[in-house]
Scaffold this motif. Structure first.
Motif, PDB file in Angstrom:
ATOM      1  N   PHE A 196       2.552   1.667  -3.374  1.00  0.00           N
ATOM      2  CA  PHE A 196       1.566   2.100  -4.356  1.00  0.00           C
ATOM      3  C   PHE A 196       1.362   3.606  -4.248  1.00  0.00           C
ATOM      4  CE2 PHE A 196      -2.583   3.032  -6.066  1.00  0.00           C
ATOM      5  CZ  PHE A 196      -2.728   2.162  -7.137  1.00  0.00           C
TER       6      PHE A 196
ATOM      7  N   ASN B 248      -5.668  -5.016  -4.629  1.00  0.00           N
ATOM      8  CA  ASN B 248      -4.619  -3.989  -4.759  1.00  0.00           C
ATOM      9  C   ASN B 248      -3.567  -4.398  -5.783  1.00  0.00           C
ATOM     10  OD1 ASN B 248      -6.017  -2.664  -2.852  1.00  0.00           O
ATOM     11  ND2 ASN B 248      -4.438  -2.695  -1.267  1.00  0.00           N
TER      12      ASN B 248
ATOM     13  N   VAL C   3       0.849  -1.207   0.000  1.00  0.00           N
ATOM     14  CA  VAL C   3       0.000   0.000   0.000  1.00  0.00           C
ATOM     15  C   VAL C   3       0.881   1.252   0.000  1.00  0.00           C
ATOM     16  CG1 VAL C   3      -1.645   1.338   1.374  1.00  0.00           C
ATOM     17  CG2 VAL C   3      -1.978  -1.120   1.084  1.00  0.00           C
TER      18      VAL C   3
ATOM     19  N   VAL D 123      -5.022  -3.656  -9.167  1.00  0.00           N
ATOM     20  CA  VAL D 123      -4.994  -2.212  -9.467  1.00  0.00           C
ATOM     21  C   VAL D 123      -3.578  -1.789  -9.862  1.00  0.00           C
ATOM     22  CG1 VAL D 123      -5.344   0.108  -8.525  1.00  0.00           C
ATOM     23  CG2 VAL D 123      -6.916  -1.721  -7.906  1.00  0.00           C
TER      24      VAL D 123
END
Lengths: 367, 688
Positions: free
Chosen positions: A62, A90, A59, A93
């Motif tokens: 990203f 995730n 995360v 994505v």
């Protein structure tokens, strides 16, 4: 002395520990089984923790737009905990962001198998399919996403984009309308609906939508550019120039606006001004084949055929599918007495779908 | 110094200004024979010259007259090149040949030597200037001639026409048409090449040339015209080859028009001064002997030439000269009623396209609506020019000049186009050619091509700002859960027997009680799971036992996920008796064996943990042996225990020692096992 202190403490603690928790006897088979189950639970919990740690690193990466590294962390997270759906999402994505659409589709397909009502996963997989130009599959996913979450304007928007790309401009306009209904401030949807109308030849509605988009965000140079080219189509050259000028004032390096303004100037007979605009576009984007081709057109108009040939050659070199460049090069070749070369280029332009290429080839090359 | 310069300049001026050298014997005293031969040659030339001029005046072909005159004049010219009149005559001869360009230097020289050497010099000087492209000067020369020429004959119409040509040429050169005109060198020679007729696919070309052909040359050394064929390969025409068979004869055979399908050829042939139109057909690979067309076309009363098929093949257009008219060759046509019978009807003149001057080769385009006609008439830039006429509602429109550079001030005629009209072939004797008439290729640019411009947009916003849902699922709180198996047993601290107890486990970090349970009454065991990495408190309660409390850590990440705990409870109930089974003596003695120490130390600990505790230590035997001895031995052993405890710091006042011998059995002495149980040390809680 200070060195000895922790050692003494450790020894003491061990003594206490061994005194307090001395094992009295071996575990019974039942107790051993119980202990084993707890051990297994602990191992599971450790894996989940590792998965979550990797996920959180993903995360963070990203957020730093380090999509490749993020994908690796999400992959680790999934390896530790194959049921961690958020990690799949995730990862999908991030893969879409990294243009690894094939990987994204694979990841998100696994996720959808795990959780069939994950609306966002369908949306993302739709994006993946779109990136792979598999429009039919992308549409299916957007439809599914819309079904699971009818309030997601992005799904309608992307569906509209797909309809547009497949030249179903009416369908596209309908989906963009739905997007606007759900998200009234979505300037992109206004622009794209305007473009749909434009492709249908409904220039007034197109201009209205472009202007609505500009009213909501006056700093969108590309919308002003679209407005300018649409006004050109309605022969409103004054309006077109105004739009291009505004686009350029917003983005002084917007090469398309210079190029398009050049075309309007050329249509109005201001060849020198047009030449400057095309050159400016090229100074911003040196490999801009359209501007090179247009510059060739200017020199052709000025009867400077060698220059016209030179720039058309550059344009063709930059973009071998640019039919206009082939037509312009053929025209220049004809005037520099290379009729065979001219016919080859008109034929190539014709094969690329150019009406001018088709016409000139028929008129000049067949016996 | 200034005067000297002036004198030098004048001297040079006089030296460079050539003088007219008259053909007077006084001028050639040193070469009277040469002079005589030159004068004779001029006289001989003059005869032909006069005939040639008469033909020109009559708008007729001068034939070989100027050529014959030229041959004579050139002899005299070698003898005296500086005679104005001779230069003029040579110039006129060239002006009336197919090599008109050659007239320019002679006429300019004649004018320079003596501008008044001949009444017509200004006219021909103007013509030389016109050919040279100096239209303004040419016009002035024509004006000068017109002002001096007072004869009331038709010649004034030539002058007027020339002046018009200059004006038209001036305008035409200033506004060239969109075409290139290129000499097709591979087809041309220093002789004449003309009469091009290209097949509709542009692959073959018929032409006419008077290049040396093996026939008998005429008296000027020239050859008759023959018809040739050439093929296009890789953009180049092959060397023309005379058509085999009877098409070519010793006479002039001139190609006129190849039919659109390439199977028929119209030509004209001059036999004994009579020019008629013939037709040959292609049979297999051979052309048939040309057949003279019907008299309605090839009449014996007139000359016919330059024929062309109509698009539908039913008519033939051609030139015919008319002795009763002064307009030279005129365009006629004749149509047949049957293609089989080829019964051509009487020829009709097309008045709308005929001029007052010669009309020349005709070409009717495949579309049937367009006719190209060469003409010397009004609208020409000079000599023959090619004009186009459109058939509008059955009437041919006024011919329109095709413009420069297709037409020039020279002769430009014949027109044969490829099917798409992109290319055409013409003949011209314009300057810069290979000699005489040459074949030229016209490449039409067509209407001005519009370059293609392109605008570019980002019609979809997603191209500029891709619409992706970039929001990902949020980060999570990592829960590092680890559990440890907490196994334990509650036993009596002294007897080691299981004790049922209530246990309460507290998470010391949160202060919350996380587990409450009762240990097994039979075994005193319990087994639970606790989260690792914490400090716990444990409280144990059992009736008659001292409350037990302690805290302990369950380490984090322990590989050994097991904590095994023995909880020893201390009995504090008055009257309760506990057998101390792990106190050992040698048989018959009261000395404690060392193996007893552990049990004794537990007793020490209990006494210390419960300071108010008072106990009686009692010794017991079985019934074996003397009762008295047994009682004494048991007393001694009880005291030995008390002594041990006292030595370990337990106040003696808290303990009593008593030997019961065999008097207080707890089992039957009848058995060995019973006796074993009866042999014991006990302690009894007597106060707390």
């Amino acid at each position: 002395m200070s060195l000895n202190k922790p050692i003494l403490f450790a020894v003491f603690a061990m003594a206490i520990s061994s005194a307090s928790f001395a094992q009295l006897e071996e575990l019974t088979p039942e107790e051993q089984a119980y202990r084993d189950s707890i051990q297994a639970l602990n191992e599971d919990n450790a894996a989940i923790a590792s998965s979550q740690e990797a996920y959180n690193r993903g995360v963070e990466l990203f957020g730093q737009e380090k999509y490749g590294a993020a994908i690796q962390e999400f992959k680790k997270s999934i390896d530790f905990d194959p049921k961690f759906t958020a990690a799949y999402y995730n990862k999908g994505v991030a893969e879409n962001k990294a243009k690894k659409h094939k990987d994204a589709v694979k990841t998100l397909s696994t996720l959808i198998e795990l959780k069939g009502d994950y609306s966002k996963a369908f949306f993302q997989r739709g994006l993946g399919y779109q990136g792979l130009n598999e429009y039919a599959k992308a549409e299916e996913d957007y439809e599914k996403s819309i079904k699971l979450d009818p309030t997601n304007p992005k799904a309608y928007y992307n569906f509209g984009t797909l309809r547009f790309l497949q030249k179903d401009y009416e369908g596209a306009a309908n989906y963009f309308s739905k997007t606007i209904e759900l998200d009234k401030e979505n300037v992109n949807a206004y622009n794209d609906r305007g473009s749909s109308y434009r492709m249908m030849g409904k220039y007034a509605q197109a201009i209205s939508d472009y202007e609505a988009a500009i009213a909501k965000n006056p700093n969108l140079a590309f919308v002003l550019n679209n407005l300018g080219t649409t006004k050109s189509k309605t022969k409103d050259y004054k309006g077109a120039l105004a739009a291009f000028n505004r686009a350029i004032s917003i983005d002084a390096n917007f090469h398309l606006a210079y190029n398009n303004r050049g075309v309007v100037q050329m249509n109005q007979g201001r060849l020198d001004d047009a030449e400057k605009d095309f050159k400016k576009a090229l100074s911003i984007k040196s490999d801009y084949a359209t501007a090179e081709s247009n510059l060739s057109a200017i020199y052709f108009k000025k009867k400077e055929y060698k220059k016209a040939l030179e720039h058309a050659n550059k344009a063709v070199k930059m973009d071998k599918s640019n039919s206009a460049a082939y037509v312009n090069r053929a025209n220049a070749k004809e005037m520099t007495r290379d009729m065979i070369g001219a016919c080859e280029d008109w034929l190539k332009a014709k094969e690329l779908g150019s009406e001018a290429g088709k016409k000139y080839y028929a008129e000049n090359c067949a016996n | 110094m200034k005067y000297i310069v002036t004198i030098i300049t004048l001297t040079f001026g006089l030296m460079t200004f050539a003088q007219n050298v008259e053909f007077k014997s006084s001028n050639f005293k040193d070469d009277k024979d040469g002079y005589k031969a030159a004068v004779d040659a001029i006289k001989a030339g003059d005869e032909f010259f006069t005939l040639g001029n008469e033909a020109v005046f009559a708008v007729q072909s001068p034939g070989m007259n100027f050529g014959l005159a030229l041959r004579e004049y050139e002899k005299a010219q070698k003898f005296n090149p500086d005679n104005a009149e001779l230069n003029y005559k040579i110039g006129v001869c060239h002006a009336n040949s197919s090599d008109q360009e050659k007239c320019i230097p002679f006429l300019k020289k004649a004018y320079k030597l003596d501008p008044e050497c001949d009444p017509f010099l200004n006219y021909y000087y103007g013509f030389a200037l016109q050919l040279d492209g100096d239209f303004s000067a040419a016009k002035k020369a024509y004006d000068a001639f017109a002002n001096s020429y007072k004869k009331a004959d038709d010649f004034s119409k030539f002058v007027s026409k020339r002046k018009k040509e200059c004006q038209i040429a001036t305008n035409a050169v200033a506004s060239p048409v969109r075409a290139w005109v290129d000499n097709v060198k591979e087809l041309n020679t220093p002789q004449n090449e003309y009469g091009p007729s290209v097949s509709t696919d542009g692959a073959e070309l018929i032409l006419t040339s008077n290049r040396p052909n093996g026939h008998t040359p005429n008296e000027l050394g020239g050859y008759d015209d023959d018809i040739y064929i050439s093929s296009l390969s890789n953009g180049k025409w092959s060397k023309p080859k005379a058509i085999d068979g009877p098409v070519n004869s010793e006479s002039d055979d001139v190609s006129n028009n190849l039919s659109y399908d390439g199977t028929k050829l119209l030509m004209h042939r001059v036999v004994d001064g009579q020019c008629d139109i013939f037709e040959s057909e292609l049979k297999g690979a051979d052309w048939t002997a040309p057949e003279k067309l019907a008299s309605s076309i090839s009449s014996s009363r007139a000359n016919e030439r330059f024929a062309s098929y109509s698009a539908d093949g039913w008519s033939i257009y051609f030139n015919r000269d008319n002795a009763n008219r002064s307009n030279g060759y005129e365009v006629m046509y004749s149509s047949m009623q049957s293609k089989i019978q080829k019964n051509y009807m009487a020829a009709q003149m097309i008045s709308s396209i005929n001029s007052k001057f010669n009309e020349g080769p005709i070409y009717v385009h495949l579309d049937g609506e367009t006719m190209y006609i060469a003409s010397e008439g009004d609208g020409s830039l000079g000599g023959y020019d090619i004009f186009v006429s459109e058939n509008i509602n059955g009437t041919w429109s006024e011919p329109k000049n095709l413009g420069y550079p297709i037409n020039t001030q020279y002769d430009d005629f014949f027109f044969s186009a490829t099917a798409n009209g992109k290319y055409a072939y013409i003949a011209s004797n314009r300057a810069g050619g290979e000699g005489g008439y040459d074949i030229y290729k016209v490449t039409f640019w067509g209407t001005e091509k519009e370059p293609v411009t392109a605008t570019e947009d980002y019609l979809l916003a997603s191209i500029v700002n891709p619409i992706a849902d970039n929001s990902i699922e949020e980060s999570v709180t990592v829960k590092k859960k680890s559990f440890t198996v907490f196994k334990g047993i509650t036993i009596d601290a002294i007897s080691r027997k299981p004790v049922e107890a209530e246990i309460e486990i507290t998470d010391n970090t949160s202060g919350k009680v996380i587990e409450t349970f009762t240990t097994n009454s039979a075994t005193g065991k319990f087994i639970i799971t606790l989260a690792s990495g914490k400090n716990y408190g444990i409280a144990v309660k059992a009736e008659g036992y001292l409350f037990h409390s302690e805290n302990f850590d369950i380490p984090k990440g322990s590989s050994d996920n097991l904590v095994n705990k023995v909880i020893e409870l201390k009995n504090i109930k008055i009257g309760s008796k506990i057998a101390l089974r792990n106190i050992f003596f040698d048989t018959g003695k009261s000395i404690l064996r060392s193996e007893s120490n552990a049990e004794l130390d537990r007793l020490v600990k209990l006494m210390k943990d419960v300071p108010n505790l008072k106990v009686e230590i009692s010794g017991h035997t079985d019934n074996t042996g003397s009762a008295k001895l047994n009682e004494q031995l048991s007393q001694d052993r009880a005291e030995a225990v008390v002594s041990y405890l006292t030595k370990k710091g337990i106040a003696a006042s808290r303990m009593t020692a008593k030997g019961y011998g065999p008097n207080a059995p707890i089992a039957s002495n009848a058995t060995a096992d019973g006796r074993q149980q009866n042999r014991r040390t006990e302690f009894e809680i007597t106060g707390n």
